[in-house]
Every structure is written in C-alpha cells, then in structure tokens.
Design an enzyme around this catalytic site. Structure first.
Site, PDB file in Angstrom:
ATOM      1  N   ASP A 202      36.361  38.658  27.971  1.00 28.34           N
ATOM      2  CA  ASP A 202      36.497  39.818  27.089  1.00 28.34           C
ATOM      3  C   ASP A 202      36.765  40.994  28.020  1.00 28.34           C
ATOM      4  O   ASP A 202      35.902  41.355  28.843  1.00 28.34           O
ATOM      5  CB  ASP A 202      35.202  40.067  26.321  1.00 28.34           C
ATOM      6  CG  ASP A 202      34.980  39.108  25.172  1.00 28.34           C
ATOM      7  OD1 ASP A 202      35.727  38.121  25.072  1.00 28.34           O
ATOM      8  OD2 ASP A 202      34.049  39.351  24.380  1.00 28.34           O
ATOM      9  N   HIS A 261      35.352  32.596  31.692  1.00 33.01           N
ATOM     10  CA  HIS A 261      35.690  31.264  31.205  1.00 33.01           C
ATOM     11  C   HIS A 261      36.991  30.761  31.834  1.00 33.01           C
ATOM     12  O   HIS A 261      37.782  31.532  32.367  1.00 33.01           O
ATOM     13  CB  HIS A 261      35.815  31.300  29.683  1.00 33.01           C
ATOM     14  CG  HIS A 261      34.515  31.599  28.982  1.00 33.01           C
ATOM     15  ND1 HIS A 261      33.908  30.713  28.126  1.00 33.01           N
ATOM     16  CD2 HIS A 261      33.705  32.689  29.017  1.00 33.01           C
ATOM     17  CE1 HIS A 261      32.777  31.238  27.668  1.00 33.01           C
ATOM     18  NE2 HIS A 261      32.639  32.445  28.193  1.00 33.01           N
ATOM     19  N   SER A 352      33.141  44.847  36.264  1.00 29.69           N
ATOM     20  CA  SER A 352      33.624  43.931  37.283  1.00 29.69           C
ATOM     21  C   SER A 352      34.998  43.411  36.889  1.00 29.69           C
ATOM     22  O   SER A 352      35.524  43.775  35.845  1.00 29.69           O
ATOM     23  CB  SER A 352      32.622  42.786  37.462  1.00 29.69           C
ATOM     24  OG  SER A 352      31.965  42.498  36.245  1.00 29.69           O
TER      25      SER A 352
END
Length: 393
Positions: A202, A261, A352
């Site tokens: 995301d 992911h 990050s």
C-alpha cells in the site's frame, strides 16, 4: 477529508530546495533539538498529533514547538508541507501532508551537512540514526499502546479491514504499526493471469522501464546506480544481470499498512543486509541531485527467482527516518515458493520504501503508471493491484 489528504487552494505547497530556506530563523541546533523533543515527547504524551505525527495544521496547537524551532509557525502559516499524488482509480490529484519530523529531517540534509557536528552528535547522520533507533525502542514498550487510538484518529484508519480490529489487543504501538489485514482485504488483480505482476505494498508508486528513465524523471542523486543500490562491484555478475533493469518504487507513508508482499510468482532466494543511514525518503529528498537516499540508507535485499522467466528479481526494502527495523517473514524462508500477493516481511515504525528491480524481459508496466511516473507524480496503489505483465516472447 482527513489530515493526510486535503485541498490546497488557500496557500502554496512548499518547494524545499537548497538556497531557499523557509526556516532561516532556526539554527541546526534548534532543528536537532526539535527532533529530539518530538521523539522524547512520544514516550510520555500519547496524542501523536502533538508529537511525531504533528502536521502543519497542528503546529498552532503546540506552543513548545514554536519555542524549540523559531519560524516553524510562520512556515505552517505560509505553506502546505507535503506532496501531490494521483488516485489511480479516479485520476484525481490530491495533496498529502508531510509529518513535521520528515520536514525537519529534510532541513538538516538540505541546509546542513550530513557530516557536520550538531548538538552532542558527531554528525547529522548520527543524530538521525540515534533518533530512529530511539523511536523504535519507545514504540516497542507496552506503554506506547496508548498512542494507537490517536494515531487511528489522525489518519482516519479503517479498522474493519484489520485481522485484529480491536486496538486494545495490541501489546505496543509497533504491533499495531505492523498490523495484519484480513486475508481477503487485498485481492490480487488478474490473479488467473500467470504473467501478471502486482504492487508490493500500500503505497505511492513510480515505475520506470529503465534505470536511466528513473534517473531522468525521479531519482536525481548523482551517485545512484544499480551496483550502489545492491552493494555489488560494477563488474560483478549481479551488476551485469540487472544492467538495464526496470524499476518499481513503492513509498510507504507512516499511516500505511506496513507489510510488504511479493510482486511475482517465484522462489525465495538469498538476502543481503546493507548498513546505512536513516534519511527521509520523501520525494523532495529523492528528487534532489545532492542526495542519494536510496543508496545511503540502511536496506535489506532479497533475491527472488521469477517462475515464468527463471530470472532473478531484486526486492530491496529500504529503511528511513524513524524506521526501527526491516523484518522478513516468508522472505526469510530460502527455497520456499511464494505467490503474488503473499507476505514477504514488514517495516517496524516509520515511513519507508521498497524498490523492485526486474531484469530485461520480465515486466512491461501498466501504461497509466508509466505516464504518471514520467510527469513525474506518484500514484496511490494497494497491495495486489496490477503493476504490469511479463511480455510474451
């Protein structure tokens, strides 16, 4: 509209650049003390909007920050502090507010020197590292769980998509920060297409078919290169393997779901850890020729073997200002098969970035992402949303 996203018709967006100092009343010592105080404040005060997650609109509610950093209220009054991004589904451009701690970190980089002594620290870089480690430690303490409620409120987080929606069940702030989602919360787009490649996080994403294009439009650091990013010699087989690679950049803001992911179907390979700095990864730092935040920052590199092509993909998790650590989950299981959308690891506290490098022939990026990236502007995407496909021979 919540604090992170809002309209900006009333005043201009600040452009942070060397030579134009909108915090000229503050010395480096003031800025450094302000960052120290914000981190320390988070240990005893659990309203995050009056500490680490203070944004421009909150500055007027916090008198101690005015005294600590002269001119901060003038900056907040005259400018919006942050960046525009594109909502992929609608094409709408919205403004994302930047937390004041990130703005402080950029000030120290732009107007000071990373090697300059400040306060009792031997350098600005040491200050940022020490405060990043301290913030991670604070948010690992049981008492930090009291900050979760205000964090949810500040960023209007949707608790219904969480595997554990009851915030009282989290033992500390970092447990919530690396929260898990329900299994069906992020379906993989085009999952039936074996050539599909998806978003790893995301995030706000930019994609470039070649590193040269990434350097032309986005990464302006003079020393950026694939060998520097992967910490390998320029004549190594790995450098040659990724020469001319395509690049996807996934920037996570503090409010985001912070697990990352797998973008491909593949097999987990080796991991390399690279020590480094804790500079902010905000676009205005990435876009500045003077800095090379991606190759300077602490990072961990996972190599994945792409099932469809047999080629390796480099998955680079990059720490940033106030990021406590990078943790691999499925990404630590060398030899394991991993599917698109499957979790690889997570970041503990802070904004990050992940960079994925795809050798030639592995990915053809979706055109809407390419178009936005060449403007250049980041696109909001979620885990599992389409990034592109592997071209057929």
């Amino acid at each position: 509209m919540h604090l992170l996203h809002h309209q900006v018709q009333d005043k201009p967006v600040e452009k942070i650049q060397p030579g134009v100092n909108n915090l000229s009343e503050a010395q480096d010592e003031h800025i450094a003390q302000g960052l120290e105080s914000m981190v320390a404040h988070s240990e005893t005060n659990h309203d995050v909007s009056h500490g680490i997650h203070m944004h421009g609109k909150n500055v007027f509610e916090v008198p101690w920050i005015h005294k600590m950093i002269p001119g901060i209220e003038k900056l907040a009054s005259n400018y919006h502090i942050g960046n525009f991004v594109v909502v992929r589904e609608s094409g709408e451009r919205i403004f994302e507010s930047m937390p004041i701690y990130a703005r402080i970190g950029m000030h120290l980089l732009f107007y000071g020197s990373a090697r300059e002594t400040v306060l009792h620290y031997r350098s600005v870089a040491h200050l940022l590292q020490a405060q990043s480690i301290k913030q991670g430690s604070i948010y690992n303490s049981p008492d930090s769980a009291k900050s979760i409620a205000s964090f949810v409120q500040v960023y209007s987080l949707d608790l219904n998509e969480l595997l554990e929606p009851d915030i009282t069940k989290y033992g500390c702030f970092n447990e919530f920060f690396s929260r898990k989602l329900k299994p069906d919360a992020r379906p993989v787009e085009n999952a039936a297409n074996p050539s599909g490649i998806c978003s790893a996080a995301d995030c706000r994403s930019t994609v470039y078919p070649t590193v040269d294009l990434a350097r032309k439009f986005w990464i302006k650091g003079d020393e950026f290169s694939i060998p520097n990013l992967l910490q390998v010699p320029v004549d190594s087989s790995t450098a040659i393997e990724f020469d001319g690679a395509s690049m996807a950049i996934f920037r996570l803001a503090p409010a985001d779901y912070h697990r990352f992911h797998c973008p491909i179907d593949g097999v987990v390979g080796d991991t390399t850890n690279v020590p480094g700095q804790y500079y902010t990864v905000n676009p205005q730092a990435v876009n500045e020729p003077k800095f090379d935040v991606f190759t300077a920052n602490v990072r961990s590199i996972l190599y994945l073997t792409h099932t469809a092509t047999g080629k390796r993909v480099a998955f680079v998790a990059i720490g940033a200002l106030l990021v406590g650590s990078i943790v691999w989950t499925k990404g630590a299981e060398k030899g394991a098969e991993v599917r698109r959308g499957e979790e690889l690891g997570y970041f503990a506290y802070g904004g990050s970035t992940v960079i994925a490098l795809f050798p030639k022939g592995v990915v053809e990026f979706d055109q809407d992402l390419v178009k936005n990236s060449e403007e250049p502007i980041e696109t909001l995407v979620k885990v599992g949303s389409s990034l592109g496909t592997t071209p057929t021979a």
